[in-house]
Design a protein around this motif. Structure first.
Motif, PDB file in Angstrom:
ATOM      1  N   PRO A 118       0.799  -1.235   0.000  1.00  0.00           N
ATOM      2  CA  PRO A 118       0.000   0.000   0.000  1.00  0.00           C
ATOM      3  C   PRO A 118       0.828   1.281   0.000  1.00  0.00           C
ATOM      4  O   PRO A 118       0.481   2.249  -0.694  1.00  0.00           O
ATOM      5  CB  PRO A 118      -0.833  -0.136   1.276  1.00  0.00           C
ATOM      6  N   ALA A 119       1.923   1.326   0.765  1.00  0.00           N
ATOM      7  CA  ALA A 119       2.732   2.549   0.821  1.00  0.00           C
ATOM      8  C   ALA A 119       3.340   2.869  -0.540  1.00  0.00           C
ATOM      9  O   ALA A 119       3.405   4.038  -0.951  1.00  0.00           O
ATOM     10  CB  ALA A 119       3.830   2.395   1.868  1.00  0.00           C
ATOM     11  N   ILE A 120       3.773   1.830  -1.263  1.00  0.00           N
ATOM     12  CA  ILE A 120       4.369   2.046  -2.584  1.00  0.00           C
ATOM     13  C   ILE A 120       3.299   2.456  -3.591  1.00  0.00           C
ATOM     14  O   ILE A 120       3.512   3.325  -4.439  1.00  0.00           O
ATOM     15  CB  ILE A 120       5.126   0.779  -3.032  1.00  0.00           C
ATOM     16  N   VAL A 121       2.137   1.800  -3.491  1.00  0.00           N
ATOM     17  CA  VAL A 121       1.028   2.170  -4.378  1.00  0.00           C
ATOM     18  C   VAL A 121       0.626   3.627  -4.156  1.00  0.00           C
ATOM     19  O   VAL A 121       0.328   4.361  -5.104  1.00  0.00           O
ATOM     20  CB  VAL A 121      -0.171   1.226  -4.155  1.00  0.00           C
ATOM     21  N   VAL A 159       0.678   2.973 -16.041  1.00  0.00           N
ATOM     22  CA  VAL A 159       1.172   2.796 -14.675  1.00  0.00           C
ATOM     23  C   VAL A 159       2.052   1.559 -14.581  1.00  0.00           C
ATOM     24  O   VAL A 159       3.152   1.589 -14.002  1.00  0.00           O
ATOM     25  CB  VAL A 159      -0.012   2.693 -13.690  1.00  0.00           C
ATOM     26  N   PHE A 160       1.599   0.463 -15.177  1.00  0.00           N
ATOM     27  CA  PHE A 160       2.348  -0.782 -15.036  1.00  0.00           C
ATOM     28  C   PHE A 160       3.669  -0.744 -15.799  1.00  0.00           C
ATOM     29  O   PHE A 160       4.692  -1.219 -15.291  1.00  0.00           O
ATOM     30  CB  PHE A 160       1.508  -1.973 -15.499  1.00  0.00           C
ATOM     31  N   LEU A 161       3.658  -0.194 -16.996  1.00  0.00           N
ATOM     32  CA  LEU A 161       4.912  -0.134 -17.749  1.00  0.00           C
ATOM     33  C   LEU A 161       5.924   0.761 -17.041  1.00  0.00           C
ATOM     34  O   LEU A 161       7.137   0.527 -17.129  1.00  0.00           O
ATOM     35  CB  LEU A 161       4.658   0.355 -19.177  1.00  0.00           C
ATOM     36  N   GLU A 162       5.440   1.752 -16.318  1.00  0.00           N
ATOM     37  CA  GLU A 162       6.363   2.552 -15.522  1.00  0.00           C
ATOM     38  C   GLU A 162       6.932   1.737 -14.363  1.00  0.00           C
ATOM     39  O   GLU A 162       8.115   1.837 -14.034  1.00  0.00           O
ATOM     40  CB  GLU A 162       5.664   3.799 -14.990  1.00  0.00           C
ATOM     41  N   LEU A 163       6.094   0.905 -13.743  1.00  0.00           N
ATOM     42  CA  LEU A 163       6.556   0.050 -12.648  1.00  0.00           C
ATOM     43  C   LEU A 163       7.703  -0.859 -13.092  1.00  0.00           C
ATOM     44  O   LEU A 163       8.658  -1.086 -12.346  1.00  0.00           O
ATOM     45  CB  LEU A 163       5.399  -0.820 -12.138  1.00  0.00           C
ATOM     46  N   VAL A 164       7.574  -1.421 -14.297  1.00  0.00           N
ATOM     47  CA  VAL A 164       8.600  -2.348 -14.782  1.00  0.00           C
ATOM     48  C   VAL A 164       9.647  -1.638 -15.643  1.00  0.00           C
ATOM     49  O   VAL A 164      10.545  -2.291 -16.180  1.00  0.00           O
ATOM     50  CB  VAL A 164       7.974  -3.521 -15.564  1.00  0.00           C
ATOM     51  N   ASP A 165       9.510  -0.316 -15.794  1.00  0.00           N
ATOM     52  CA  ASP A 165      10.464   0.494 -16.555  1.00  0.00           C
ATOM     53  C   ASP A 165      10.631  -0.011 -17.981  1.00  0.00           C
ATOM     54  O   ASP A 165      11.737  -0.254 -18.458  1.00  0.00           O
ATOM     55  CB  ASP A 165      11.829   0.537 -15.839  1.00  0.00           C
ATOM     56  N   VAL A 242       3.573 -11.738 -15.032  1.00  0.00           N
ATOM     57  CA  VAL A 242       3.272 -10.467 -14.371  1.00  0.00           C
ATOM     58  C   VAL A 242       2.883  -9.410 -15.402  1.00  0.00           C
ATOM     59  O   VAL A 242       1.958  -8.618 -15.185  1.00  0.00           O
ATOM     60  CB  VAL A 242       4.478 -10.003 -13.527  1.00  0.00           C
ATOM     61  N   LEU A 243       3.547  -9.413 -16.534  1.00  0.00           N
ATOM     62  CA  LEU A 243       3.237  -8.435 -17.571  1.00  0.00           C
ATOM     63  C   LEU A 243       1.830  -8.655 -18.123  1.00  0.00           C
ATOM     64  O   LEU A 243       1.068  -7.696 -18.325  1.00  0.00           O
ATOM     65  CB  LEU A 243       4.272  -8.519 -18.694  1.00  0.00           C
ATOM     66  N   PHE A 244       1.452  -9.914 -18.358  1.00  0.00           N
ATOM     67  CA  PHE A 244       0.101 -10.197 -18.834  1.00  0.00           C
ATOM     68  C   PHE A 244      -0.940  -9.700 -17.833  1.00  0.00           C
ATOM     69  O   PHE A 244      -1.941  -9.089 -18.202  1.00  0.00           O
ATOM     70  CB  PHE A 244      -0.089 -11.702 -19.068  1.00  0.00           C
ATOM     71  N   GLY A 245      -0.712  -9.972 -16.547  1.00  0.00           N
ATOM     72  CA  GLY A 245      -1.651  -9.531 -15.531  1.00  0.00           C
ATOM     73  C   GLY A 245      -1.766  -8.022 -15.466  1.00  0.00           C
ATOM     74  O   GLY A 245      -2.863  -7.461 -15.362  1.00  0.00           O
ATOM     75  N   GLY A 246      -0.639  -7.340 -15.539  1.00  0.00           N
ATOM     76  CA  GLY A 246      -0.639  -5.885 -15.446  1.00  0.00           C
ATOM     77  C   GLY A 246      -1.245  -5.204 -16.655  1.00  0.00           C
ATOM     78  O   GLY A 246      -1.777  -4.097 -16.554  1.00  0.00           O
ATOM     79  N   ALA A 360      -3.999  -6.400  -5.949  1.00  0.00           N
ATOM     80  CA  ALA A 360      -5.345  -5.951  -5.577  1.00  0.00           C
ATOM     81  C   ALA A 360      -5.352  -4.508  -5.089  1.00  0.00           C
ATOM     82  O   ALA A 360      -6.274  -3.744  -5.399  1.00  0.00           O
ATOM     83  CB  ALA A 360      -5.923  -6.883  -4.511  1.00  0.00           C
ATOM     84  N   VAL A 361      -4.349  -4.122  -4.316  1.00  0.00           N
ATOM     85  CA  VAL A 361      -4.309  -2.751  -3.788  1.00  0.00           C
ATOM     86  C   VAL A 361      -4.192  -1.750  -4.940  1.00  0.00           C
ATOM     87  O   VAL A 361      -4.905  -0.746  -4.991  1.00  0.00           O
ATOM     88  CB  VAL A 361      -3.136  -2.577  -2.800  1.00  0.00           C
ATOM     89  N   LEU A 362      -3.309  -2.041  -5.871  1.00  0.00           N
ATOM     90  CA  LEU A 362      -3.138  -1.149  -7.019  1.00  0.00           C
ATOM     91  C   LEU A 362      -4.399  -1.106  -7.868  1.00  0.00           C
ATOM     92  O   LEU A 362      -4.814  -0.034  -8.330  1.00  0.00           O
ATOM     93  CB  LEU A 362      -1.939  -1.605  -7.856  1.00  0.00           C
ATOM     94  N   ALA A 363      -5.032  -2.254  -8.071  1.00  0.00           N
ATOM     95  CA  ALA A 363      -6.251  -2.298  -8.886  1.00  0.00           C
ATOM     96  C   ALA A 363      -7.345  -1.435  -8.275  1.00  0.00           C
ATOM     97  O   ALA A 363      -8.002  -0.644  -8.971  1.00  0.00           O
ATOM     98  CB  ALA A 363      -6.729  -3.738  -9.023  1.00  0.00           C
ATOM     99  N   ARG A 364      -7.567  -1.572  -6.971  1.00  0.00           N
ATOM    100  CA  ARG A 364      -8.603  -0.771  -6.310  1.00  0.00           C
ATOM    101  C   ARG A 364      -8.281   0.728  -6.401  1.00  0.00           C
ATOM    102  O   ARG A 364      -9.178   1.555  -6.570  1.00  0.00           O
ATOM    103  CB  ARG A 364      -8.741  -1.205  -4.852  1.00  0.00           C
ATOM    104  N   ARG A 365      -7.014   1.070  -6.272  1.00  0.00           N
ATOM    105  CA  ARG A 365      -6.624   2.474  -6.344  1.00  0.00           C
ATOM    106  C   ARG A 365      -6.887   3.028  -7.748  1.00  0.00           C
ATOM    107  O   ARG A 365      -7.378   4.162  -7.890  1.00  0.00           O
ATOM    108  CB  ARG A 365      -5.139   2.622  -5.975  1.00  0.00           C
ATOM    109  N   GLU A 366      -6.585   2.271  -8.768  1.00  0.00           N
ATOM    110  CA  GLU A 366      -6.818   2.738 -10.130  1.00  0.00           C
ATOM    111  C   GLU A 366      -8.307   2.898 -10.415  1.00  0.00           C
ATOM    112  O   GLU A 366      -8.723   3.852 -11.089  1.00  0.00           O
ATOM    113  CB  GLU A 366      -6.173   1.775 -11.129  1.00  0.00           C
ATOM    114  N   ILE A 367      -9.126   1.973  -9.899  1.00  0.00           N
ATOM    115  CA  ILE A 367     -10.579   2.090 -10.087  1.00  0.00           C
ATOM    116  C   ILE A 367     -11.101   3.338  -9.389  1.00  0.00           C
ATOM    117  O   ILE A 367     -11.918   4.084  -9.947  1.00  0.00           O
ATOM    118  CB  ILE A 367     -11.286   0.830  -9.555  1.00  0.00           C
ATOM    119  N   ARG A 368     -10.627   3.599  -8.175  1.00  0.00           N
ATOM    120  CA  ARG A 368     -11.079   4.780  -7.437  1.00  0.00           C
ATOM    121  C   ARG A 368     -10.712   6.063  -8.178  1.00  0.00           C
ATOM    122  O   ARG A 368     -11.531   6.983  -8.317  1.00  0.00           O
ATOM    123  CB  ARG A 368     -10.452   4.796  -6.039  1.00  0.00           C
TER     124      ARG A 368
END
Length: 407
Positions: A118-121, A159-165, A242-246, A360-368
């Motif tokens: 959560p802190a990183i998200v 967001v995800f492509l930035e996470l994996v650079d 992980v890439l497919f999921g993101g 899940a934390v990131l997904a909920r944050r993006e939906i919000r």
């Protein structure tokens, strides 16, 4: 169970009673073109709690929330070692860490969990919001958009492509590969997608194993599992999964929610009026997630045993589809109805037990953020006249096209 040529119906094994055989195909659920989750609910109501189908190699199907949650948690009997239907060809590299059971699974999963805490998200939130605002402002003057391409895919992918650079410019290459992987009807389609993604990642993985950075991809490909760093092949498998999921799952959920709000102005107005009520929005998101389950993963029966009056055999496959938990009237009263005042929405959209989704934390944050930024700018929208949303069912359900318009 013995392997069955793809596309053919599997013969019913001797230990499966004829009374439990049903005609169910996860890639062709009647009514899913109109409402994927309602179509699954109809299957749930019309069939035994656990039944067997000859489609996709032949497998059991568990339809009730209590059983599905128990199976998701009981890896001693319901193994993750093969999670897709129909089964991938023998010798296909396993999908790390999803096709692993504890305790091995935990060692591979740890860096992913640590990178999505959560802190990183929360640190990512301003970036997510900037991407959302930019995408909305781009379509706002047009009065219409194709929501999936113009927004739903843009937000999580950036967001995800930035996470994996990885470069944002690669998204148009990666999205079709992800689509084939999660919704390919045959093992060959999914295998080719995995190989294509692996080919894209290989040079990048080698570079990050040589000179790791602080990005998520560097952490994944350099996991230490106790006896040294994971192999290059394992690093490719891990990164591919992980890439497919993101790239796909959050876009799917945002698509389903936007479709629902476009079709239900009363619910949309409730959200618009209470966008500043953090607790209300959080609860509403949970209720919409409950109603719009996405991912489904199969399991492999580890040993002969009896469960719920059904005799399983070692090697049997079973589909305890996540979305049925949210659709179960034994768990949620009037499950087809979205009720923002529902006391406690119960679902398994992100799984349960050791394999619960780390994103899940990131997904909920993006939906919000989607709801806050979209509804504050476009509070009144609907499905464009003359169009129909295109929905997909399979191992991952999704919205392929959604034409929206607004005044």
């Amino acid at each position: 169970m013995t392997s069955v040529p793809e596309g053919e119906l599997a013969p019913r094994p001797d230990h499966v009673p004829a009374a439990l055989e049903r005609d169910f195909n996860i890639y062709d659920v009647p009514g899913s073109a109109e409402d994927v989750q309602a179509a699954y609910a109809a299957i749930q109501q019309a069939n035994p709690d656990i039944f067997w189908t000859p489609h996709n190699g032949g497998h059991w199907v568990a339809t009730r929330g209590q059983d599905i949650i128990a199976m998701q948690r009981d890896y001693h009997h319901f193994s993750h070692k093969h999670i897709v239907l129909p089964p991938m060809p023998e010798g296909t590299p396993r999908q790390i860490p999803l096709e692993m059971d504890p305790p091995e699974h935990a060692r591979y999963r740890r860096p992913l969990m640590q990178s999505l805490m959560p802190a990183i998200v929360s640190e990512l939130e301003s970036k997510v919001r900037d991407v959302a605002i930019e995408a909305i402002e781009r379509v706002l003057p047009q009065g219409e958009c194709e929501f999936i391409e113009d927004f739903a895919k843009i937000l999580p992918i950036h967001v995800f492509l930035e996470l994996v650079d990885l470069p944002i410019s690669d998204k148009n290459r990666l999205l079709p590969i992800a689509e084939r992987s999660v919704r390919g009807h045959t093992a060959e389609i999914r295998l080719n997608a995995q190989q294509e993604m692996g080919g894209y990642l290989l040079d990048k993985i080698r570079a990050r194993r040589e000179n790791p950075g602080d990005d998520l991809l560097s952490k994944l490909v350099n996991v230490n599992v106790g006896d040294g760093r994971i192999s290059e092949m394992e690093a490719v498998s891990y990164s591919t999964l992980v890439l497919f999921g993101g790239l796909d799952t959050v876009a799917g959920m945002i698509g389903f929610i936007a479709r629902f709000l476009a079709m239900n102005p009363g619910h949309r107005r409730q959200l618009v009026e209470r966008l500043d009520d953090e607790d209300f929005v959080k609860h509403a998101i949970e209720e919409m997630i409950r109603r719009h389950g996405l991912a489904n993963t199969a399991r492999v029966i580890v040993e002969d045993f009896e469960y719920g009056g059904v005799n399983f055999r070692a090697g049997d496959r079973i589909l305890p589809a996540n979305l049925w938990v949210g659709m179960d009237d034994r768990v949620n009263e009037n499950p087809l109805v979205v009720d923002f005042n529902r006391e406690k929405p119960v679902h398994a959209a992100f799984g349960n037990g050791p394999h619960a989704c780390p994103g899940a934390v990131l997904a909920r944050r993006e939906i919000r953020i989607f709801l806050q930024e979209w509804l504050s700018r476009i509070p009144d929208f609907r499905i464009k006249a003359g169009t129909k949303p295109v929905l997909a069912t399979g191992m991952v359900n999704g919205v392929l096209r959604l034409d929206l318009c607004w005044p």
